[in-house]
Design a protein around this motif. Structure first.
Motif, PDB file in Angstrom:
ATOM      1  N   ASN A  44       0.763  -1.218   0.227  1.00 11.87           N
ATOM      2  CA  ASN A  44       0.020  -0.007   0.037  1.00 11.87           C
ATOM      3  C   ASN A  44       0.914   1.066   0.097  1.00 11.87           C
ATOM      4  OD1 ASN A  44      -2.286   1.556   0.186  1.00 11.87           O
ATOM      5  ND2 ASN A  44      -2.775   1.228   2.312  1.00 11.87           N
ATOM      6  N   ALA A  45       1.483   1.492  -0.977  1.00 12.50           N
ATOM      7  CA  ALA A  45       2.641   2.494  -1.122  1.00 12.50           C
ATOM      8  C   ALA A  45       2.687   3.212  -2.503  1.00 12.50           C
ATOM      9  CB  ALA A  45       3.992   1.857  -0.811  1.00 12.50           C
ATOM     10  N   SER A 100      -6.824   2.244   2.946  1.00 12.80           N
ATOM     11  CA  SER A 100      -7.054   1.616   1.553  1.00 12.80           C
ATOM     12  C   SER A 100      -7.541   2.741   0.631  1.00 12.80           C
ATOM     13  CB  SER A 100      -7.281   0.155   1.379  1.00 12.80           C
ATOM     14  OG  SER A 100      -6.753  -0.778   2.287  1.00 12.80           O
ATOM     15  N   ASP A 101      -6.977   3.490  -0.125  1.00 12.12           N
ATOM     16  CA  ASP A 101      -7.590   4.297  -1.245  1.00 12.12           C
ATOM     17  C   ASP A 101      -7.509   3.949  -2.591  1.00 12.12           C
ATOM     18  OD1 ASP A 101      -8.246   5.964   1.152  1.00 12.12           O
ATOM     19  OD2 ASP A 101      -6.648   7.344   0.801  1.00 12.12           O
ATOM     20  N   SER A 157      -2.979   4.585  -3.967  1.00 12.58           N
ATOM     21  CA  SER A 157      -1.792   4.011  -4.026  1.00 12.58           C
ATOM     22  C   SER A 157      -1.883   2.869  -5.057  1.00 12.58           C
ATOM     23  CB  SER A 157      -1.274   3.330  -2.743  1.00 12.58           C
ATOM     24  OG  SER A 157      -2.291   2.204  -2.367  1.00 12.58           O
ATOM     25  N   PHE A 158      -3.247   2.379  -5.339  1.00 12.61           N
ATOM     26  CA  PHE A 158      -3.572   1.108  -6.345  1.00 12.61           C
ATOM     27  C   PHE A 158      -4.722   1.475  -7.131  1.00 12.61           C
ATOM     28  CE2 PHE A 158      -6.434  -2.376  -6.026  1.00 12.61           C
ATOM     29  CZ  PHE A 158      -5.619  -3.191  -7.095  1.00 12.61           C
ATOM     30  N   ALA A 159      -4.671   1.011  -8.410  1.00 11.86           N
ATOM     31  CA  ALA A 159      -5.791   1.431  -9.215  1.00 11.86           C
ATOM     32  C   ALA A 159      -6.325   0.203 -10.025  1.00 11.86           C
ATOM     33  CB  ALA A 159      -5.370   2.373 -10.477  1.00 11.86           C
ATOM     34  N   ILE A 160      -7.442   0.060 -10.192  1.00 11.81           N
ATOM     35  CA  ILE A 160      -8.267  -0.909 -10.992  1.00 11.81           C
ATOM     36  C   ILE A 160      -8.613  -0.481 -12.193  1.00 11.81           C
ATOM     37  CG2 ILE A 160     -10.126  -2.561 -11.111  1.00 11.81           C
ATOM     38  CD1 ILE A 160     -10.040  -2.384  -8.083  1.00 11.81           C
TER      39      ILE A 160
END
Length: 439
Positions: A288-289, A302-303, A355-358
């Motif tokens: 998560n970075a 968690s964004d 930090s993370f995309a779908i």
């Protein structure tokens, strides 16, 4: 004294914009907070407000004008009692400048080169001349403040209302401006410019004997081109692929949707993927970075960003604190963000961060693909379609199962191979055992 109103920076990537519509006209009296105009940024059309009071003396940029540079004058504001001639003086360089609605500190466009002066505002004085808004001057006079001793936070170091309201009278003289100025950055070891590719003129000559239509790039397409070129040239991508069995999820989703039908809720597979990703970030917190230039930032919440296709481009709205929200809450929020993204009505804070995309192209019949990381994210999940395939069961028998192929694109500066594999494993376990996401 007449002041220039400057084109604001309304998003982190904005270097220029389109002045879509004026909401005032010359001669109108405005107060702080009044809407002045609508600006089209690279992502959306936004209203902006006045931060000072006065009379609109002259509009310098006509509505509909494209490519207006940030911090360039767009109008002149007069003080009460000033006539139109003062506006002419201001436009010829004899006035001061005032920003419209102060943007957050992190929305200023990045500089291509030069010293990092983000920690220290530019001095408000140039020689004996002090740049300040009329309201700031009046407050300073009432409080007995010396404007030359105050650093401005407005565009080009202009002193605005907030600067003088928080300032205190000081008996000690301020250090000379020269001692406050940051030292020029060394050019030693400066990175070479990125290759720009073939020039437009060269390409036009290649096709001069062929019929074609030249498509003009809007702000969004220019930004997408610049950011994705930067991403592929500067981010060391690597890819992790995995098949995920969806039969348990599809059965569970069907049962939930029947129970939620009376509430008007219909969960999509994508809602489960968002939730699974959010929980996986909590289970594997080192993933998560984000990359922050010379360091890695590990986020606590968690964004999760989700790519939404719109006409001419895409948005990646962010569902913040997704690990804390129910599936129905995530579904409703995602539907709202997607609808406003298609209407280009999202505010910058709604598509920044995470930090993370779908990116899910399964609904378009795509089996698998590799997605490009959206900086500064550490990873992005490319989701393909769920397809019926023959699989070997635990008893060794061949059966049919619904299988979805996913590919995790990873920034190797942030996440190593084993860490990325742990994250992808946690995500797959959530999707293959969907009831655990309700625990």
């Amino acid at each position: 004294m007449a002041t220039e109103i400057l084109m604001p920076a309304l998003s982190p990537t904005m270097e220029e914009g389109t002045l879509a519509k004026w909401l005032v006209k010359e001669g109108d009296t405005v107060s702080s907070g009044d809407l002045l105009a609508e600006i089209e940024t690279d992502k959306a059309t936004m209203e902006f407000e006045a931060v000072d009071e006065g009379i609109v003396g002259k509009i310098l940029i006509a509505e509909g004008t494209e490519g207006v540079k940030v911090n360039s004058p767009i109008a002149v504001l007069l003080e009460e009692g000033e006539d139109a001639s003062a506006a002419e003086v201001a436009t010829s360089g004899g006035g001061t400048s005032v920003p419209v609605a102060d943007a957050p500190a992190d929305t200023a466009p990045a500089k291509a080169e030069g010293p990092d002066d983000s920690a220290t505002p530019a001095p408000a004085a140039k020689g004996d001349r002090v740049f300040a808004t009329p309201v700031a001057r009046r407050i300073a006079k009432d409080k007995g403040l010396d404007l030359s001793q105050i650093k401005g936070s407005g565009p080009r170091g202009r002193i605005v209302k907030a600067d003088v309201e928080g300032a205190q009278v000081s008996a000690a003289p301020a250090p000379a401006a020269a001692t406050d100025a940051p030292k020029p950055a060394s050019t030693d070891g400066q990175k070479p410019a990125m290759p720009a590719g073939m020039a437009a003129d060269t390409i036009l000559k290649m096709y001069e004997d062929r019929e074609f239509e030249e498509v003009k790039l809007d702000g969004m397409r220019k930004t997408i081109a610049a950011r994705l070129t930067e991403a592929k040239q500067t981010i060391p991508h690597f890819y992790l692929r995995r098949d995920i069995h969806l039969d348990a999820l599809l059965k569970f989703r069907s049962q939930l949707n029947k129970q939620l039908e009376g509430r008007g809720v219909k969960l999509s597979v994508n809602d489960f993927i968002i939730k699974a990703g959010a929980l996986a970030l909590q289970a594997v917190p080192d993933a998560n970075a984000v990359w922050a230039g010379d360091r890695v930032l590990k986020l606590t919440p968690s964004d999760v960003a989700v790519a939404v296709a719109i006409e001419g481009g895409l948005f990646t709205p962010v569902l913040k604190d997704a690990h804390l929200k129910s599936l129905s809450a995530l579904s409703a929020e995602m539907k709202d963000l997607a609808a406003r993204a298609r209407d280009r009505k999202l505010a910058p804070h709604e598509y920044q961060g995470g930090s993370f995309a779908i990116s899910n192209l399964g609904m378009f019949g795509i089996d698998n693909f590799d997605a490009v990381i959206n900086p500064p994210h550490g990873s992005i999940l490319a989701v393909g379609a769920g397809v019926k395939k023959p699989v070997i069961g635990s008893d060794g028998e061949i059966t049919a199962a619904t299988v979805m192929s996913v590919t995790l694109s990873v920034d190797h500066r942030v996440i190593d191979g084993a860490l990325g594999a742990d994250f992808l494993k946690a995500l797959a376990e959530n999707l293959e055992n969907p009831m655990v996401m309700l625990a």
